[in-house]
Design a protein around this motif. Structure first.
Motif, short mmCIF file in Angstrom:
data_model
loop_
_atom_site.label_atom_id
_atom_site.label_comp_id
_atom_site.label_asym_id
_atom_site.label_seq_id
_atom_site.Cartn_x
_atom_site.Cartn_y
_atom_site.Cartn_z
N HIS A 184 0.83 -1.21 0.00
CA HIS A 184 0.00 0.00 0.00
C HIS A 184 0.86 1.25 0.00
O HIS A 184 2.04 1.21 0.33
N HIS A 200 4.54 7.01 2.63
CA HIS A 200 5.33 5.78 2.58
C HIS A 200 4.79 4.80 1.57
O HIS A 200 3.60 4.82 1.26
N THR A 229 5.13 0.40 0.87
CA THR A 229 5.14 -0.73 1.80
C THR A 229 5.51 -2.02 1.09
O THR A 229 4.88 -2.37 0.08
N GLN A 281 2.69 -5.31 10.97
CA GLN A 281 3.38 -4.22 10.29
C GLN A 281 4.62 -3.78 11.07
O GLN A 281 4.67 -3.90 12.29
N GLU A 306 7.56 0.99 4.91
CA GLU A 306 6.82 0.07 5.77
C GLU A 306 6.93 -1.36 5.24
O GLU A 306 7.20 -1.57 4.05
N ILE A 335 2.39 3.55 13.54
CA ILE A 335 3.12 3.76 12.27
C ILE A 335 3.20 5.26 11.96
O ILE A 335 4.21 5.74 11.46
NI NI Z 1 1.07 2.06 6.03
#
Ligand code: NI
Length: 273
Positions: free
Chosen positions: A39, A164, A166, A209, A234, A258
């Protein structure tokens, strides 16, 4: 511009803002093979011209569908997830700041910056590639925002862009755990966000995560220069629902930690490179 072009341009801007993410991706690819992006996250203000409602048409036009809503009351944020029309496109996580929850002076600083933004005659997708279109905050404005919301301070400096990308750990071959990948990234010298623990979430929550601490970059504020957190990377490991489908949602408690990857105190794992 199609979705693939959009994410390609977005990635190019992201690595320009935080060159370390390219090194980290190279490290993971060298160790575990090709990577897939799970994502991409965006941040915005809930101010006229910048709201999620005004910018989400970028994703709806690419065939994305708005999914679940998430609330982060203590951070004055709300967010929506968007699911892509095809599995080879990333999920999108789009959050916005409830500006009205900040103090009067902080709200005025945000409105003052946005009122000086260059006029936007662009599509929503183009706007999400434009970065900051308003003047740089002054040191006083930056510190005022940072004291109340690390998110607001970050957004005032970097503008509309990817916060970010991922790496999808569940798409790596062969099977490795998030813990293994994260330890490998740490051993390569990249500090991780330890707010809420190194690994956030659990298999029972269907999503685990972890993230790096955002790289510090020299930034020229309107009246002085300093090093400011840019973007982070991430790592997400999704688990399967009882029907065999991969979980596509997010876990609010984990996402809240996060967010702190752009707070300068979020790291605890060795020096920044
Ligand atoms: Ni994220």
């Amino acid at each position: 511009m199609d979705a693939a072009d959009f994410f390609e341009q977005l990635w190019a801007q992201y690595v320009a803002m935080a060159p370390q993410v390219r090194e980290i991706r190279n490290h993971v690819q060298k160790t575990y093979g090709s990577t897939v992006n799970d994502h991409v996250a965006f941040r915005t203000f809930d101010q006229p011209g910048y709201t999620i409602a005004e910018l989400e048409p970028a994703f709806l036009a690419f065939g994305y569908q708005r999914a679940e809503r998430y609330d982060f009351l203590d951070k004055h944020l709300e967010a929506y997830a968007y699911e892509p029309p095809e599995d080879d496109l990333p999920l999108v996580f789009f959050s916005q700041l409830r500006t009205g929850a900040l103090s009067g002076p902080a709200q005025r600083a945000i409105r003052q910056l946005l009122s000086s933004a260059s006029a936007a005659h662009s599509t929503p997708a183009e706007r999400l590639l434009q970065g900051r279109t308003w003047p740089m905050p002054s040191a006083t404005q930056y510190e005022l925002l940072e004291a109340e919301s690390a998110y607001a301070a970050w957004l005032s400096v970097w503008g509309l862009c990817a916060n970010h990308f991922t790496i999808a750990i569940h798409k790596l071959e062969p099977n490795v755990s998030l813990q293994q990948v994260v330890e490998s990234v740490q051993q390569a010298g990249y500090p991780m966000n330890v707010s809420g623990g190194l690994i956030k979430g659990s298999p029972e929550q269907l999503l685990e995560q972890a993230s790096t601490v955002a790289e510090l970059r020299p930034v020229a504020l309107s009246d002085s220069s300093r090093e400011i957190c840019s973007c982070y990377y991430e790592f997400a490991q999704r688990h399967r629902l009882s029907d065999g489908q991969l979980y596509k949602g997010f876990v609010a408690a984990s996402a809240s930690h996060i967010f702190e990857s752009t707070t300068s105190s979020s790291g605890g794992e060795g020096p920044a490179r």
